[in-house]
Write an enzyme that holds these catalytic residues in place. Sequence first.
Site, short mmCIF file in Angstrom:
data_model
loop_
_atom_site.label_atom_id
_atom_site.label_comp_id
_atom_site.label_asym_id
_atom_site.label_seq_id
_atom_site.Cartn_x
_atom_site.Cartn_y
_atom_site.Cartn_z
N PHE A 153 0.58 -0.51 2.62
CA PHE A 153 -0.39 1.25 1.32
C PHE A 153 1.73 1.89 1.58
O PHE A 153 1.28 2.63 0.71
CB PHE A 153 -1.16 1.26 2.07
CG PHE A 153 -2.08 0.65 1.59
CD1 PHE A 153 -2.74 0.45 0.01
CD2 PHE A 153 -3.10 -0.35 3.27
CE1 PHE A 153 -3.75 -0.11 0.21
CE2 PHE A 153 -3.58 -0.35 2.29
CZ PHE A 153 -5.01 -0.74 1.18
N PRO B 210 -3.77 -2.04 9.49
CA PRO B 210 -2.14 -2.59 9.20
C PRO B 210 -1.51 -1.14 8.44
O PRO B 210 -2.48 -1.84 6.97
CB PRO B 210 -2.00 -3.52 9.03
CG PRO B 210 -2.92 -4.78 10.09
CD PRO B 210 -4.48 -3.72 10.12
N CYS B 211 -0.92 -0.85 7.93
CA CYS B 211 -0.37 -0.04 6.98
C CYS B 211 0.40 -0.08 5.93
O CYS B 211 0.97 0.47 4.72
CB CYS B 211 0.06 1.60 7.73
SG CYS B 211 0.81 1.70 7.83
N GLN B 212 1.27 -1.07 6.38
CA GLN B 212 2.96 -1.43 5.54
C GLN B 212 2.30 -1.58 4.41
O GLN B 212 3.21 -1.19 3.90
CB GLN B 212 3.14 -2.84 6.53
CG GLN B 212 3.97 -2.39 7.83
CD GLN B 212 2.96 -3.09 8.56
OE1 GLN B 212 1.79 -3.31 9.07
NE2 GLN B 212 3.33 -3.27 9.96
#
Length: 356
Positions: free
Chosen positions: A128, A124-126
């Site tokens: 970053f 999950p990239c949220q």
Amino acid sequence: MAHDSNLLFSPSDRDYLNEIADFFDLNLNTAWLDDFSKKLYSWSLSHIPNIQVISIFSGAGGLDIGFRDAGFNILSHLELENDFCETLNLNSDYYKNANVINIDIRDYQPCDKIKCDFIIGGPPCQTFSAAGRRASGVQGIDDNRGTLFEEYIRLLKFYNPRGFLFENVYGITGAQSGKAWELIKDEFSKAGYKIYFRILNTADYGVPQFRERMIIVGVKNGKYNFPRPIYGPDSSTNRDYYSAQQALENVPIDEDLKKLILNGRHGHLLNDIPPGLNYSFYTEKMGHPEPLFAWRSKFSDYLYKADPTKPVRTIKAQGGQYTGPLHWSNRHFSVNEYKRLQSFPDDFVFFGSQNS
């Protein structure tokens, strides 16, 4: 798509690239990506050796489709969200009935009987991303989601594959002043991999969407060369980007278009916004006679209407009712249109609510 032939592929790079290049000239207009996907998959069945892949953080399987088309055999998908797992099950024919594992990766115990050549996935990239940090006030590895890459490392050490692909937002390099990025690179190196990384834009490769992502490829032996752009100003041919309008030609729409029209306080404002612009159309700086918004008072995607002659901006995983890209016909895009813009096959089926 250049590779070290001794690492994963038996054909030489030259033969591989020459044959693949033939596909790019077959159908560059209506739904060419879907057409290309089918032809590439057919070609790969007789040209690519059996490469066993484990997918983690699989989502709805978009990355897995790309690897499947290129001749990789997906053994399993590891995914936490129930709706995404149902989507993977509904489309199991794409992956030769790969095993769908619905579990938190922290609770997953790998199996030593499985032979794995390659691991793919993007945590999950949220945590970053700039939008994620604004929304939640956390950064990088100070958030629980930011340490999920450690689970990626755990599986790399267990399966010891010949290579991997790790995908995330390009903001990963700047989180916590670069601290998180240096830690991630160091952990991949300690796991025994030489890594190659680059920020790639999907529009450079024929996707009708500008979407920049950090791609990290790790190899045990040999080296990896990133593919050169085939569209846009950085391509050798300077070929025009594949536009949203081209991508959506003849797309089947199953929804009631009236239900896709924006409502609420600002919904009607979309009608007068020219394609390619956003709420800023209604600002004094843009010369509007009756300004409604201050300059830079909203996010850039607020009331952003897509320009049909270009790829759309990055499609957000989550957003309010006024978050673009929005259709140039003054409405939200339909699910089937989103599929085209995201390069999912037309016959791919999604499970769950509209939000899912």
